[in-house]
Design a protein around this motif. Sequence first.
Motif, PDB file in Angstrom:
ATOM      1  N   ILE A   1       0.834  -1.202   0.000  1.00 40.67           N
ATOM      2  CA  ILE A   1       0.000   0.000   0.000  1.00 40.67           C
ATOM      3  C   ILE A   1       0.874   1.260   0.000  1.00 40.67           C
ATOM      4  O   ILE A   1       0.572   2.235  -0.696  1.00 40.67           O
ATOM      5  CB  ILE A   1      -0.969   0.004   1.204  1.00 40.67           C
ATOM      6  CG1 ILE A   1      -2.030  -1.085   1.011  1.00 40.67           C
ATOM      7  CG2 ILE A   1      -1.620   1.374   1.392  1.00 40.67           C
ATOM      8  CD1 ILE A   1      -2.867  -1.360   2.243  1.00 40.67           C
ATOM      9  N   ALA A   2       1.975   1.237   0.753  1.00 42.01           N
ATOM     10  CA  ALA A   2       2.861   2.395   0.844  1.00 42.01           C
ATOM     11  C   ALA A   2       3.482   2.750  -0.510  1.00 42.01           C
ATOM     12  O   ALA A   2       3.670   3.921  -0.819  1.00 42.01           O
ATOM     13  CB  ALA A   2       3.949   2.144   1.881  1.00 42.01           C
ATOM     14  N   ASP A   3       3.809   1.738  -1.319  1.00 42.37           N
ATOM     15  CA  ASP A   3       4.433   1.998  -2.613  1.00 42.37           C
ATOM     16  C   ASP A   3       4.176   0.832  -3.563  1.00 42.37           C
ATOM     17  O   ASP A   3       5.056  -0.020  -3.771  1.00 42.37           O
ATOM     18  CB  ASP A   3       5.931   2.232  -2.435  1.00 42.37           C
ATOM     19  CG  ASP A   3       6.570   2.864  -3.659  1.00 42.37           C
ATOM     20  OD1 ASP A   3       5.877   3.041  -4.688  1.00 42.37           O
ATOM     21  OD2 ASP A   3       7.767   3.171  -3.592  1.00 42.37           O
ATOM     22  N   PRO A   4       2.987   0.768  -4.160  1.00 40.74           N
ATOM     23  CA  PRO A   4       2.653  -0.389  -4.998  1.00 40.74           C
ATOM     24  C   PRO A   4       3.522  -0.535  -6.244  1.00 40.74           C
ATOM     25  O   PRO A   4       3.785  -1.645  -6.684  1.00 40.74           O
ATOM     26  CB  PRO A   4       1.187  -0.160  -5.375  1.00 40.74           C
ATOM     27  CG  PRO A   4       0.867   1.230  -5.001  1.00 40.74           C
ATOM     28  CD  PRO A   4       1.890   1.700  -4.032  1.00 40.74           C
ATOM     29  N   VAL A   5       3.998   0.554  -6.807  1.00 36.77           N
ATOM     30  CA  VAL A   5       4.805   0.478  -8.028  1.00 36.77           C
ATOM     31  C   VAL A   5       6.185  -0.115  -7.739  1.00 36.77           C
ATOM     32  O   VAL A   5       6.705  -0.896  -8.516  1.00 36.77           O
ATOM     33  CB  VAL A   5       4.933   1.871  -8.679  1.00 36.77           C
ATOM     34  CG1 VAL A   5       5.871   1.836  -9.866  1.00 36.77           C
ATOM     35  CG2 VAL A   5       3.560   2.380  -9.090  1.00 36.77           C
ATOM     36  N   ALA A   6       6.768   0.253  -6.621  1.00 35.96           N
ATOM     37  CA  ALA A   6       8.120  -0.202  -6.294  1.00 35.96           C
ATOM     38  C   ALA A   6       8.143  -1.522  -5.532  1.00 35.96           C
ATOM     39  O   ALA A   6       9.214  -2.089  -5.327  1.00 35.96           O
ATOM     40  CB  ALA A   6       8.843   0.861  -5.466  1.00 35.96           C
TER      41      ALA A   6
END
Length: 71
Positions: free
Chosen positions: A55-60
């Motif tokens: 959730i904090a950084d779905p792309v990475a």
Amino acid sequence: MREPERIIRLKTVLARTGLSRSTIYRKIAEGTFPAQLKISTNGTGWHESDIVSWIADPVAWRPKRELDEVR
């Protein structure tokens, strides 16, 4: 003392991510979402920390084993 890792079920994952069930399973197959763990004969769940990280950084987000191989 550290608290044990919480396991959350699909209903909670759906509510927290806002994704549909089919999208979650598609993303798992693509390797872009944390895979579920088998917690009983017919039950699965996710480590809460994996979902929070996604959730904090779905792309990475990448699976932990890929991160370990890079290091």
